[in-house]
Design an enzyme around this catalytic site. Sequence first.
Site, mmCIF file in Angstrom:
data_model
loop_
_atom_site.group_PDB
_atom_site.id
_atom_site.type_symbol
_atom_site.label_atom_id
_atom_site.label_comp_id
_atom_site.label_asym_id
_atom_site.label_seq_id
_atom_site.Cartn_x
_atom_site.Cartn_y
_atom_site.Cartn_z
ATOM 1 N N GLU A 213 -53.438 9.059 -22.473
ATOM 2 C CA GLU A 213 -53.156 10.456 -22.153
ATOM 3 C C GLU A 213 -53.100 11.286 -23.435
ATOM 4 O OE1 GLU A 213 -49.540 10.256 -19.546
ATOM 5 O OE2 GLU A 213 -50.034 8.121 -19.744
ATOM 6 N N HIS B 236 -43.601 14.358 -16.157
ATOM 7 C CA HIS B 236 -44.857 14.910 -15.654
ATOM 8 C C HIS B 236 -44.677 16.132 -14.762
ATOM 9 C CE1 HIS B 236 -46.855 11.756 -17.624
ATOM 10 N NE2 HIS B 236 -46.841 10.836 -16.673
ATOM 11 N N HIS C 245 -54.132 11.818 -16.101
ATOM 12 C CA HIS C 245 -53.425 10.536 -15.972
ATOM 13 C C HIS C 245 -54.286 9.506 -15.241
ATOM 14 C CE1 HIS C 245 -50.113 7.740 -15.558
ATOM 15 N NE2 HIS C 245 -49.307 8.578 -16.208
#
Length: 388
Positions: free
Chosen positions: A353, A141, A215
């Site tokens: 996601e 991420h 997220h």
Amino acid sequence: MTFSTGTSRRTVLAATAAAGLAVAAGAPAAHASATGRAPSKELFGTLADGTEVHRWTLANGGTRLKVLSWGGVVQSLEVPDRRGRTANVSLGFGGLPDYVAKSPYFGGLIGRYGNRIAGGRFTLDGVTHQLPVNDGPNSLHGGDQGFDKRVWDVRPFTGRGDVGLVLTRTSPDGEAGYPGSLAVRVVYTLTSRGEWRVDYTATTDRATVLNLTSHTYFNLAGEGSGSADGHLLELAAARYTPVDATLIPTGELAPVARTPFDFRRSRALGEAVRTPHEQIGYGQGIDHNYVLDKGTTARPGYALTVTDPGSGRVMKMYTTEPGMQVYTGNFLDGTLTGTSGRVYRQGDAFCLESQHFPDSPNQPSFPSTVLRPGDTYRSTTVHAFSAR
């Protein structure tokens, strides 16, 4: 997906499938409208360097969204159930310090690269770039200081029955090891039809890789209500990307048929994660990318439906992206306390996601995530809420 340790799951609920609202196309307008209340703003907290973080509240129809300028975080998302009673269906914290110190990406706007990159390295145009390693041997991420841990500029708008926020920031060349100065614009829109729409655009002055996503941890029964294992998922994907022991894709596009990953017909999340399978063991549940049947599209196409049988809440998702990461809250371990004052345990939420595939910069057979000067990155995902 996160990077903590997990505990055992709890009992799965029985249920039936449901449907939801259709998605409307079109971008939000910036002119004034009498429909939809104007977004409100309040101080949420102050960072150690004195920077103020604000919370914006959007309300439209029976839906209310609370967004932080810190990380573009969705702190709360309230939607009605079959009786018209609203509840917050997203996990989060009540104060800024928890988001800064220990958030497992709760509600965060993820970048530069959503999901994992093997070894925290990729090579582009003959140059190898090293990224922060923050998930075992891999980068996750965008590293430990990704877009979810940056302060965004926020501008509200109303128009055509919609209300929303425009979030912008420029990620400088070399930030978290990524090349290129990247100008990013993300629009959150609440429509009068019960939709939360996210539109992403970005440009760069140097070739780079980019994979933006949101997220949000969902529990349609309500934040703090306990296990989400009884939620039913229908997912329009006949294939998924298996992973190795560090959750990096092997490169295979494997069929979901006769595996726990088959959600082509609606079934309970808990049923799937309790099915013995090597891939389930790697992630302590589902933490895998699905190859959406529709592929990459210019306009949002249907991806999935998730239903909470108890409340009747339904969420359909439409996206332009070719992939969908399904994460079943495997690493929530009872150490985090949410906005309700209740602790979060394994399986208390799930993430969906929309994305390009994990580790695409190192996987030539995957859809490309390269963005070059003169091109514009565009991505849209819509969450359409209803109740039965």
